[in-house]
Design a protein around this motif. Sequence first.
Motif, short mmCIF file in Angstrom:
data_model
loop_
_atom_site.label_atom_id
_atom_site.label_comp_id
_atom_site.label_asym_id
_atom_site.label_seq_id
_atom_site.Cartn_x
_atom_site.Cartn_y
_atom_site.Cartn_z
N GLY A 49 0.91 -1.60 0.18
CA GLY A 49 0.18 0.18 0.14
C GLY A 49 0.95 1.08 0.07
O GLY A 49 1.98 0.91 0.05
N ASP A 50 -0.11 2.48 0.00
CA ASP A 50 1.14 3.52 0.16
C ASP A 50 1.81 4.29 0.93
O ASP A 50 0.83 4.14 2.26
N VAL A 51 1.98 3.64 2.09
CA VAL A 51 2.85 4.33 2.84
C VAL A 51 2.57 5.93 3.55
O VAL A 51 2.02 6.33 4.64
N ALA A 52 2.33 6.70 2.99
CA ALA A 52 2.31 7.68 2.74
C ALA A 52 0.95 8.28 3.59
O ALA A 52 0.36 8.68 4.61
N ARG A 53 -0.13 7.23 2.77
CA ARG A 53 -1.53 7.49 3.26
C ARG A 53 -1.61 6.95 4.64
O ARG A 53 -2.14 7.27 5.42
#
Length: 262
Positions: free
Chosen positions: A98-102
């Motif tokens: 997944g998007d780690v920034a999210r």
Amino acid sequence: MATALITGASAGLGLEFAWQLATAHHDLVLVARDSERLERLAAQLHAAAGVHVEVLPADLSERDDVERVAERLRSGERPVGLLVNNAGFAIHQRFVGGDVAREERAFDVMVRAVLVLSHAAAGTMAGRGRGAILNVASVAALMASGTYSAHKAWVRSFTEGLAVELKGTGVSATVLCPGFVHTEFHERGNVDMTSYPEIAWLNADSVVATALADVRRGVVISTPSLRYRVVSGVVRMLPRSAVRAIGKYRKAVEAPDDGVSS
């Protein structure tokens, strides 16, 4: 009546908290990202209930914005007597790949902001000898459904510890642990909930009314509705291997999500 500060006030449970507190003649400080939506809501609340409503636009994933809200909680002008840490959103992605920034943004909003704002409110309220903090978690805190469960488990445990520390100060700490609630929450997170039966759902007005009644009574863990109190009790008694299996099933039936949560 005391002033209440509500995060995530422009939608969902936050919006319901704003209306119920306004009709109970509490002045309000409304916190959310959408300033235009907040201003419109403030005008409606003032017109309907005659209360004083402040608007404080802030993105709680940004540390500087969190600090501005914390400064308002520390202020002696129109002191805040009730903090409602409600802001949050559905991540709806697998952690692996997944998007780690999210993930970081969700952590900042649902964990770090709760910690910082609770710290600001608790210190100020304890100095005055009165006040209440209401942190919104979820029955998901008892599950194993990704980082959302982890965030809400932290909020639940943190609030219980805070309630212990605040005992005797005149300040209370309550954690709200609802199940599925009819709000914009899942729609805004692009989460398909059509497979869940109607009996699984709660109405926002009854959830908020229960939460506020529990705050007044000094209840530490507020779980609206008998059915979710039963569900919570059963989940706590299940072996954690069974709880993990439920989490695995839920991930298997959910469709992947590419939408932007807000």
